[in-house]
Design an enzyme around this catalytic site. Structure first.
Site, mmCIF file in Angstrom:
data_model
loop_
_atom_site.group_PDB
_atom_site.id
_atom_site.type_symbol
_atom_site.label_atom_id
_atom_site.label_comp_id
_atom_site.label_asym_id
_atom_site.label_seq_id
_atom_site.Cartn_x
_atom_site.Cartn_y
_atom_site.Cartn_z
ATOM 1 N N GLY A 164 0.806 -1.211 0.000
ATOM 2 C CA GLY A 164 0.000 0.000 0.000
ATOM 3 C C GLY A 164 0.845 1.268 0.000
ATOM 4 N N LYS A 201 14.569 0.637 -10.062
ATOM 5 C CA LYS A 201 14.605 1.841 -10.875
ATOM 6 C C LYS A 201 13.303 2.598 -10.580
ATOM 7 C CE LYS A 201 15.959 4.321 -14.452
ATOM 8 N NZ LYS A 201 17.226 5.063 -14.311
ATOM 9 N N LEU A 203 10.294 4.861 -11.539
ATOM 10 C CA LEU A 203 9.557 5.331 -12.719
ATOM 11 C C LEU A 203 8.838 6.615 -12.318
ATOM 12 C CD1 LEU A 203 8.090 1.855 -13.784
ATOM 13 C CD2 LEU A 203 10.167 2.947 -14.645
ATOM 14 N N GLU A 287 3.217 -6.012 -8.298
ATOM 15 C CA GLU A 287 2.737 -7.025 -7.362
ATOM 16 C C GLU A 287 1.544 -7.790 -7.927
ATOM 17 O OE1 GLU A 287 0.876 -4.643 -3.794
ATOM 18 O OE2 GLU A 287 2.775 -3.673 -4.283
ATOM 19 N N ASN A 289 -2.239 -9.385 -6.680
ATOM 20 C CA ASN A 289 -3.258 -9.523 -5.639
ATOM 21 C C ASN A 289 -3.992 -10.836 -5.865
ATOM 22 O OD1 ASN A 289 -2.638 -6.945 -4.619
ATOM 23 N ND2 ASN A 289 -3.885 -6.026 -6.214
ATOM 24 N N ARG A 291 -6.886 -11.956 -4.807
ATOM 25 C CA ARG A 291 -8.283 -11.864 -4.358
ATOM 26 C C ARG A 291 -9.128 -11.221 -5.451
ATOM 27 N NH1 ARG A 291 -5.620 -7.262 -2.464
ATOM 28 N NH2 ARG A 291 -6.505 -5.400 -3.463
ATOM 29 N N VAL A 294 -11.952 -4.648 -5.487
ATOM 30 C CA VAL A 294 -13.067 -3.699 -5.386
ATOM 31 C C VAL A 294 -13.590 -3.356 -6.782
ATOM 32 C CG1 VAL A 294 -13.734 -1.362 -4.665
ATOM 33 C CG2 VAL A 294 -12.140 -2.686 -3.249
ATOM 34 N N ARG A 337 -15.589 5.359 -6.721
ATOM 35 C CA ARG A 337 -15.759 4.888 -5.345
ATOM 36 C C ARG A 337 -16.345 6.015 -4.514
ATOM 37 N NH1 ARG A 337 -10.697 1.083 -3.527
ATOM 38 N NH2 ARG A 337 -10.374 0.056 -5.534
HETATM 39 C C1 MV4 Z 1 6.859 2.368 -7.782
HETATM 40 C C2 MV4 Z 1 6.737 3.690 -8.262
HETATM 41 C C3 MV4 Z 1 7.719 4.145 -9.123
HETATM 42 N N1 MV4 Z 1 8.752 3.342 -9.469
HETATM 43 N N2 MV4 Z 1 7.889 1.602 -8.149
HETATM 44 C C4 MV4 Z 1 3.182 2.537 -4.746
HETATM 45 C C5 MV4 Z 1 2.420 1.420 -4.115
HETATM 46 C C6 MV4 Z 1 3.141 0.183 -4.464
HETATM 47 N N3 MV4 Z 1 2.212 -0.853 -4.706
HETATM 48 C C7 MV4 Z 1 3.958 0.522 -5.656
HETATM 49 N N4 MV4 Z 1 4.028 1.940 -5.712
HETATM 50 C C8 MV4 Z 1 4.867 2.569 -6.557
HETATM 51 N N5 MV4 Z 1 5.948 1.840 -6.971
HETATM 52 C C9 MV4 Z 1 8.814 2.093 -8.975
HETATM 53 N N6 MV4 Z 1 9.866 1.313 -9.332
HETATM 54 C C10 MV4 Z 1 5.626 4.454 -7.872
HETATM 55 C C11 MV4 Z 1 4.688 3.891 -7.008
HETATM 56 C C12 MV4 Z 1 3.546 4.736 -6.695
HETATM 57 C C13 MV4 Z 1 2.246 4.403 -7.111
HETATM 58 C C14 MV4 Z 1 1.980 3.226 -7.800
HETATM 59 C C15 MV4 Z 1 0.715 2.908 -8.201
HETATM 60 C C16 MV4 Z 1 -0.332 3.785 -7.956
HETATM 61 C C17 MV4 Z 1 -0.108 4.960 -7.272
HETATM 62 C C18 MV4 Z 1 1.184 5.278 -6.838
HETATM 63 C C19 MV4 Z 1 1.404 6.479 -6.159
HETATM 64 C C20 MV4 Z 1 2.673 6.789 -5.747
HETATM 65 C C21 MV4 Z 1 3.741 5.918 -5.999
#
Ligand code: MV4
Length: 451
Positions: A164, A201, A203, A287, A289, A291, A294, A337
């Site tokens: 999260g 890295k 993004l 990742e 999930n 399940r 929503v 939502r």
């Molecule tokens: C990242 C990223 C940028 N680069 N990984 C946030 C929750 C977690 N599940 C993964 N997340 C992120 N991983 C890399 N290599 C930016 C986020 C991220 C994000 C990802 C999905 C939806 C909203 C987000 C908000 C802030 C940061």
């Protein structure tokens, strides 16, 4: 097929499962805390049983309370919904030890995907593209420096036990890495009792695109296209849509096939979602999930598949009711939502609903456990309704969303409805041009403009 299913959840998702059961001729058992005696899921299920006091830890999260409720009512299977015990491998094990069927994947698959490092290793080994980064945990600053030098800055440090979005730190250069690495580790230790971190890295402006998958547990895997969930606030999704306005049919087929293939090779059983960051035409696994999510109704809308029914079928040992080649995307769907929260700070707004009127008409679905006079308890999630609209194309879905929001009446508590009315006016939303940071930036700009 099962005769009776117990639903270990509450609110709109419990109702969603009751509805699938009824259409399948299966009896449903609701469980509820003392705070939920008057809840809609209790009224709509065939039977209901009280499992404890308001705090979730003593009711909706209690293994003995839920397993006893199964034994008392004679339910043969448990549907966990989302949240609560839906991704708890120890719960799945306990349920199976009592001879009850868990409607979801195996404890082992839940365990693999619950650990961010083993999830990523597994994804990579199955041919799913992952974000470049460390192979497993990073034990020292020196090692972090070496890997960051290899993959290039900026990098992001993530907690293995995190989730999260908690416990993430970005570093733009070696100097920032020193501070970020130390902070990430101590925060991870404090938050999760585990200081292991890994490196990726970073993004800068990706979209969050997730692929819905299903396995029958016997080597068949299918994908049901993607959902774009880039509109988030503090790692909470706010609006989801399918298909993604950002990808082509070729990209969808390619990533979908990769995911379906991975699910088949894993021998995965039930519904799953493979989450990606998408930037510059490339998908990067973050990742999985294990399940029902929503936002599953947007997939149901464009494919005409009942995902809960499929979950129940697969758990009962039946095949999926469709094959990959039977699926064709029809139009566009959007879900918003609706939370009982007060803008602009999204403060929880529990209380009594003095008037409720749900929108309807062509292409409108309202998944909600609200009713006139219902008292929203202060103990649980603030989601009170999901409004899902479907149209032949995205402009039609947007028009329908505006029309449906106009029909909706929820009086007595504050809701996030005004947020969606404002978003519908935004050119970037109308054009589908937003990334994972768009909403927070927009909220920040509007709040400073208003003050
Ligand atoms: C990242 C990223 C940028 N680069 N990984 C946030 C929750 C977690 N599940 C993964 N997340 C992120 N991983 C890399 N290599 C930016 C986020 C991220 C994000 C990802 C999905 C939806 C909203 C987000 C908000 C802030 C940061």
């Amino acid at each position: 097929m099962f005769d009776k299913i117990l639903i270990a959840n509450r609110g709109e998702i419990a109702l969603r499962v009751v509805r699938a059961c009824r259409e399948m001729g299966i009896r449903s058992v609701a469980v509820h805390s003392t705070a939920d005696s008057d809840a809609m899921h209790v009224r709509m299920a065939d039977e209901a049983i009280c499992i404890g006091p308001p705090p979730s830890a003593q009711s909706y999260l209690s293994f003995p309370a839920i397993i006893s409720a199964c034994e008392i009512t004679g339910a043969q299977a448990i549907h966990p919904g989302y949240g609560f015990l839906s991704e708890n491998a120890a719960f799945v094990q306990a349920v199976e030890d009592h001879g009850i069927v868990f409607i979801g994947p195996s404890a082992e698959h839940i365990r693999i995907m619950g650990d961010k490092i083993t999830a990523k290793e597994t994804a990579r080994s199955l041919g799913i593209p992952v974000v470049p980064g460390s192979e497993g945990g990073v034990p020292s600053l020196a090692e972090a420096r070496r890997i960051a030098g290899e993959i290039g800055y900026p990098v992001i440090i993530k907690a293995t036990a995190g989730g999260g979005g908690r416990g993430m730190k970005v570093a733009r250069d070696p100097a920032e890495l020193e501070l970020a690495f130390g902070t990430a580790r101590s925060e991870a230790k404090a938050a999760f009792g585990n200081d292991e971190v890994y490196l990726e890295k970073y993004l800068a402006r990706p979209r969050h695109i997730e692929v819905q998958v299903f396995g029958d547990g016997r080597g068949t895997g299918v994908h049901l296209g993607e959902r774009d969930c880039s509109l988030q606030r503090r790692h909470q999704k706010v609006l989801e849509e399918a298909p993604s306005p950002a990808i082509t049919a070729e990209e969808r087929d390619r990533i979908g096939r990769i995911c379906a293939d991975a699910v088949a090779r894993l021998g995965y059983s039930g519904a799953g979602t493979i989450e990606f960051l998408y930037e510059d035409g490339q998908f990067f696994f973050i990742e999985m999930n294990t399940r029902l999510q929503v936002e599953h109704p947007v997939t149901e809308a464009i494919l005409g598949v009942d995902l809960v029914r499929e979950q129940i079928r697969v758990a009962a040992g039946l095949p999926l009711s469709f094959a990959q080649e039977d699926l064709r995307i029809n139009g566009h769907a959007i879900e918003v939502r609706i939370n009982a929260e007060k803008l602009p700070h999204f403060a929880p707004s529990p209380g009594r609903i003095t008037q409720y009127h749900a929108p309807g008409g062509l292409g409108v679905r309202m998944d909600s456990a609200l009713y006139d006079g219902y008292r929203i308890p202060p103990f649980y999630d603030s989601l009170i309704a999901k409004l899902i609209v479907h149209g032949r194309d995205r402009p039609e879905a947007l028009a329908r969303l505006g029309r449906a929001l106009g029909e909706l009446i929820v009086d007595g508590v504050d809701t996030t409805v005004p947020l969606f009315e404002a978003l519908l006016e935004e050119p970037a939303i109308r054009a589908g041009e937003y990334d994972i940071h768009w909403l927070e930036r927009w909220l920040r700009e509007r709040m400073t403009a208003a003050s």
